[in-house]
Design an enzyme around this catalytic site. Structure first.
Site, mmCIF file in Angstrom:
data_model
loop_
_atom_site.group_PDB
_atom_site.id
_atom_site.type_symbol
_atom_site.label_atom_id
_atom_site.label_comp_id
_atom_site.label_asym_id
_atom_site.label_seq_id
_atom_site.Cartn_x
_atom_site.Cartn_y
_atom_site.Cartn_z
ATOM 1 N N GLY A 18 5.418 -4.356 -5.161
ATOM 2 C CA GLY A 18 6.795 -3.875 -5.249
ATOM 3 C C GLY A 18 6.952 -2.381 -5.403
ATOM 4 O O GLY A 18 8.060 -1.864 -5.281
ATOM 5 N N ASP A 21 4.560 1.132 -0.189
ATOM 6 C CA ASP A 21 5.254 1.834 0.882
ATOM 7 C C ASP A 21 6.287 0.950 1.575
ATOM 8 O O ASP A 21 7.423 1.364 1.802
ATOM 9 C CB ASP A 21 4.212 2.324 1.894
ATOM 10 C CG ASP A 21 4.758 3.386 2.830
ATOM 11 O OD1 ASP A 21 5.424 4.312 2.342
ATOM 12 O OD2 ASP A 21 4.527 3.279 4.046
ATOM 13 N N ARG A 51 0.439 -3.448 -10.224
ATOM 14 C CA ARG A 51 -0.444 -3.181 -11.359
ATOM 15 C C ARG A 51 0.053 -2.051 -12.238
ATOM 16 O O ARG A 51 -0.234 -2.009 -13.433
ATOM 17 C CB ARG A 51 -1.854 -2.861 -10.845
ATOM 18 C CG ARG A 51 -2.879 -2.780 -11.966
ATOM 19 C CD ARG A 51 -4.281 -2.689 -11.432
ATOM 20 N NE ARG A 51 -5.250 -2.694 -12.518
ATOM 21 C CZ ARG A 51 -6.564 -2.732 -12.345
ATOM 22 N NH1 ARG A 51 -7.052 -2.758 -11.121
ATOM 23 N NH2 ARG A 51 -7.374 -2.729 -13.375
ATOM 24 N N HIS A 178 8.133 -8.276 12.053
ATOM 25 C CA HIS A 178 9.466 -7.693 12.071
ATOM 26 C C HIS A 178 10.040 -7.587 13.478
ATOM 27 O O HIS A 178 11.261 -7.513 13.647
ATOM 28 C CB HIS A 178 9.461 -6.326 11.375
ATOM 29 C CG HIS A 178 8.724 -5.253 12.128
ATOM 30 N ND1 HIS A 178 7.376 -5.048 12.008
ATOM 31 C CD2 HIS A 178 9.165 -4.335 13.005
ATOM 32 C CE1 HIS A 178 7.014 -4.053 12.780
ATOM 33 N NE2 HIS A 178 8.071 -3.588 13.396
ATOM 34 N N LYS A 182 14.413 -8.396 15.391
ATOM 35 C CA LYS A 182 15.265 -7.464 16.134
ATOM 36 C C LYS A 182 16.343 -8.233 16.897
ATOM 37 O O LYS A 182 16.095 -9.286 17.477
ATOM 38 C CB LYS A 182 14.423 -6.622 17.091
ATOM 39 C CG LYS A 182 13.518 -5.624 16.395
ATOM 40 C CD LYS A 182 12.713 -4.834 17.397
ATOM 41 C CE LYS A 182 11.843 -3.791 16.705
ATOM 42 N NZ LYS A 182 12.643 -2.714 16.091
ATOM 43 N N GLU A 216 4.922 4.639 21.552
ATOM 44 C CA GLU A 216 5.219 5.477 20.391
ATOM 45 C C GLU A 216 4.869 6.927 20.696
ATOM 46 O O GLU A 216 3.915 7.206 21.433
ATOM 47 C CB GLU A 216 4.429 5.017 19.174
ATOM 48 C CG GLU A 216 4.717 3.592 18.728
ATOM 49 C CD GLU A 216 3.893 3.238 17.511
ATOM 50 O OE1 GLU A 216 4.317 3.637 16.405
ATOM 51 O OE2 GLU A 216 2.855 2.595 17.646
ATOM 52 N N ASP A 235 -3.691 -4.460 16.418
ATOM 53 C CA ASP A 235 -2.511 -4.004 15.686
ATOM 54 C C ASP A 235 -1.206 -4.368 16.392
ATOM 55 O O ASP A 235 -0.195 -4.604 15.738
ATOM 56 C CB ASP A 235 -2.573 -2.489 15.492
ATOM 57 C CG ASP A 235 -1.469 -1.978 14.592
ATOM 58 O OD1 ASP A 235 -1.294 -2.532 13.495
ATOM 59 O OD2 ASP A 235 -0.775 -1.028 14.985
ATOM 60 N N HIS A 240 2.710 -8.477 18.014
ATOM 61 C CA HIS A 240 4.020 -8.065 18.517
ATOM 62 C C HIS A 240 4.206 -8.388 19.998
ATOM 63 O O HIS A 240 5.154 -9.070 20.393
ATOM 64 C CB HIS A 240 4.231 -6.565 18.313
ATOM 65 C CG HIS A 240 4.286 -6.141 16.884
ATOM 66 N ND1 HIS A 240 4.854 -6.918 15.900
ATOM 67 C CD2 HIS A 240 3.861 -5.012 16.265
ATOM 68 C CE1 HIS A 240 4.757 -6.279 14.741
ATOM 69 N NE2 HIS A 240 4.161 -5.133 14.940
#
Length: 520
Positions: A18, A21, A51, A178, A182, A216, A235, A240
C-alpha cells in the site's frame, strides 16, 4: 451524455504494498475518483498494508501527497479528499512472518465484502494467500487481486496458480491486466457483436490482415533491473497484446458473462500456430541525441534482451484461415500509441476508369491517446475534374462523440477494482488462459535463446528495426505509421507495460522516498 454510476456493496479493501509505486500512482488516486463519483458506499474502507512502520495519519498524509502528485482535476477537491482520507487505515505487516497479521484480522469487519489487492512481487503471492487463511482473515466470499507478471514461463505460472489455488478458488482470483479495463478494449466486443455491419465481415472472406501496435516513446528508465530479465515478449506480448488478439479474434460467446467470454479467448490462444524464426523480429534501441541506449539504461553492455518485438502469426480455425495477424510493441519509438487495425480486402473489381490506387476499408481502434475508432472509407474527392477517389476516416473519438461527461469515464484501474467488488471476472484472466499463453510463448523464447539471436539495433524516434518493416513488405503489406494523429487531451502521463514490481511495491520494503517521475 450522462454516465450512470452504480454504487457497489460495502467493502473492506486491503492493499498489500500500500506504500508502493502502483498504489500511489494508480490505485488510491483512482479510488478517490470513484469516491467523488458517488460509487463508493459510505462505510467502505481501504486498508494499506506494508512493512514500513506508520500509523493511520502518516498513511493518510502519504496518500494525500500521492493524489497531489498523480491526480487530475480531482485533487482540487480539498473537502472531498479529506472525507476520502478518513476511510483510510494502515497496518504495518510482515508478508513472510507473523507481524501485523493479528492486528489486520482485528480490523476486518463482518458482513462486508473483503477484497485483497496483492500489489507486490509474485514471490509473495503464496505467503500472503497462506497467511490470510492462517489468521482467518479471508473467507469463502473474499476476493484477491494479483498483478502481472504471472510468472516468467509456463512452469512458474503453473506454480503461481497452484500457490493461489491452495487457499482460494478460481472464482475468487482476479488476475488484473489494466489493458482489459480500457474503454476501447471493451468496445471491441460491443462493435463486433452489437452491430450487424461488422460481424458478418469479421472473417477470412473479407479481412486481409490485422495489425496490433503498442508503441512507447519512453525507454526502460528506472525499470532496467526488472525489464532486462523480462523483455518485450514477456512484458507485453504474452499478456497485453495476447489479450487484444483474443478479443479481436474470438468467436461470439453464448452469453456475455465471465466464463463464456474467457472460454472463447482460451480457444484463440490454443489455436495460435507455432512461430518460425523468420516470423519474429527483435530489436534494441540505440543511443541518440545524448539519450542513453537500452544497454546503458539497464547497465548491461552485453544484454541481448529485446526492447522491441514484431511478429506474424496465424490462428488455425475456420474463421481466420489464411489471415495473418501482425503484432509489434517497443520502446523509444516515434510516438506513443496503441492501435488495432482491421484491414479489409481489396475490391475484386473497380468500375472507375483510370483509378489505379489501392483503396481499402480499415477499421482502426485507438486505445491511446484519445480512445476511439475510425473507419477508413473511399469517397469522391470534392471538386470538378471527374471521378477521383480519396480515402477518408469516419471518426468517432469518444470525447467528441459522447460529450464532456466522457472525460469522467473511469480509467482502467478504477473500473477493474470496482468489478472486483461486484464479483465480475469478465475482464480478468483465468488461470488456464495464462498458462496457455505461456505454452505458446515459451518455445519462441527458447528458440532465439538456443540460436543465440542478437536483437537488431534501431534508432530512437523511428518505427523500429528495418527488419520489422520487411516482415510485412515480404507479404506485400505495410505497417500503419506509428504516429499520434489526434490531439492529446490534458492528463497525467502514463506508460504501458508493467514495471510495477520494483522494490517499492513490495510490502517487506520501506515506502518510496523519492518516487520516479510519471512516464519512467
Amino acid at each position: 451524455m450522462v454516465s450512470r454510476v452504480i454504487p457497489v456493496d460495502s467493502f473492506d479493501l486491503v492493499i498489500f504494498g500500500g506504500t508502493g509505486d502502483l498504489a500511489r500512482r494508480k490505485i488510491l488516486p483512482g479510488l478517490f475518483r470513484r469516491f467523488r463519483s458517488g460509487q463508493m458506499p459510505e462505510d467502505a474502507r481501504i486498508i494499506g498494508a506494508a512493512r514500513a512502520e506508520m500509523d493511520d495519519e502518516g498513511y493518510r498524509q502519504l496518500i494525500a501527497d500521492a493524489v497531489e502528485e498523480f491526480g487530475g482535476e480531482e485533487k482540487a477537491d480539498a473537502e472531498g479528499l479529506k472525507q476520502f482520507l478518513g476511510r483510510l487505515h494502515y497496518v504495518p505487516i510482515d508478508a513472510k512472518g507473523d507481524g501485523g497479521w493479528p492486528e489486520l484480522a482485528a480490523l476486518m469487519r463482518d458482513g462486508v465484502i473483503r477484497a485483497f489487492y496483492f500489489s507486490v512481487g509474485p514471490s509473495l503471492f503464496g505467503d500472503l494467500a497462506e497467511r490470510l487463511h492462517t489468521h482467518s482473515i479471508a473467507d469463502e466470499q473474499s476476493r484477491i487481486v494479483v498483478e502481472k507478471p504471472f510468472g516468467r514461463d509456463l512452469a512458474s505460472a503453473q506454480q503461481l496458480n497452484a500457490d493461489l489455488a491452495a487457499h482460494f478458488g478460481e472464482h475468487q482470483i482476479y488476475r488484473i491486466d489494466h489493458y482489459l479495463g480500457k474503454e476501447t478494449v471493451q468496445n471491441l466486443m460491443a462493435v463486433r457483436f452489437g452491430n450487424v455491419l461488422f460481424e458478418p465481415l469479421w472473417n477470412s472472406h473479407y479481412v486481409d490482415h490485422i495489425q496490433i501496435t503498442v508503441a512507447e516513446t519512453v525507454g526502460v528508465g528506472g525499470r532496467g533491473s526488472y525489464y532486462d530479465q523480462s523483455g518485450a515478449m514477456r512484458d507485453m506480448v504474452q499478456n497485453h497484446l495476447m489479450q487484444l488478439l483474443c478479443l479481436i479474434a474470438m468467436e461470439p460467446p453464448a452469453q456475455y458473462d465471465a466464463d463464456r467470454v474467457r472460454d472463447e479467448k482460451l480457444k484463440v490462444i490454443r489455436a495460435l500456430q507455432p512461430l518460425q524464426p523468420h516470423q519474429v523480429v527483435r530489436g534494441q534501441y540505440d543511443a541518440a541525441g545524448g539519450d542513453p541506449s537500452y544497454r546503458d539504461d539497464v547497465e548491461n553492455p552485453r544484454s541481448h534482451t529485446e526492447s522491441f518485438i514484431a511478429l506474424k502469426t496465424h490462428i488455425a480455425n475456420w474463421r481466420w484461415a489464411g489471415v495473418p495477424f501482425y503484432l509489434r510493441t517497443g520502446k523509444r519509438l516515434k510516438a506513443r500509441t496503441s492501435e488495432i487495425a482491421v484491414v479489409f480486402k481489396d475490391l475484386g473489381h473497380t468500375i472507375f476508369e483510370g483509378d489505379t490506387a489501392r483503396h481499402r476499408n480499415i477499421l482502426a481502434i485507438r486505445l491511446q491517446p484519445n480512445e476511439g475508432m475510425d473507419l477508413q472509407v473511399t469517397i469522391k474527392e470534392p471538386g470538378p475534374g471527374g471521378m477521383r477517389l480519396v480515402d477518408v476516416p469516419l471518426d468517432m473519438t469518444f470525447a467528441d462523440a459522447l460529450g464532456p461527461d466522457q472525460e469522467q469515464v473511469p480509467d482502467a484501474y478504477e473500473r477493474l477494482i470496482m468489478d472486483v467488488i461486484r464479483g465480475n471476472q469478465t475482464l480478468f484472466m483465468r488461470g488456464d488462459e495464462v498458462e496457455a499463453a505461456w505454452a505458446w510463448t515459451d518455445p519462441i523464447i527458447a528458440g532465439w535463446e538456443a540460436r543465440h539471436d542478437v536483437p537488431k539495433t534501431y534508432d530512437p524516434d523511428t518505427q523500429g528495426p528495418e527488419d520489422a518493416m520487411m516482415l510485412m513488405h515480404r507479404d506485400g503489406r505495410r505497417w500503419r505509421e506509428i504516429r499520434e494523429e489526434f490531439k492529446r487531451r490534458p492528463g497525467p502521463a502514463t506508460t504501458v507495460g508493467s514495471g510495477i514490481h520494483d522494490p517499492e511495491d513490495d510490502p517487506v520494503q520501506p515506502p518510496v522516498q523519492q518516487p520516479r517521475k510519471a512516464g519512467e
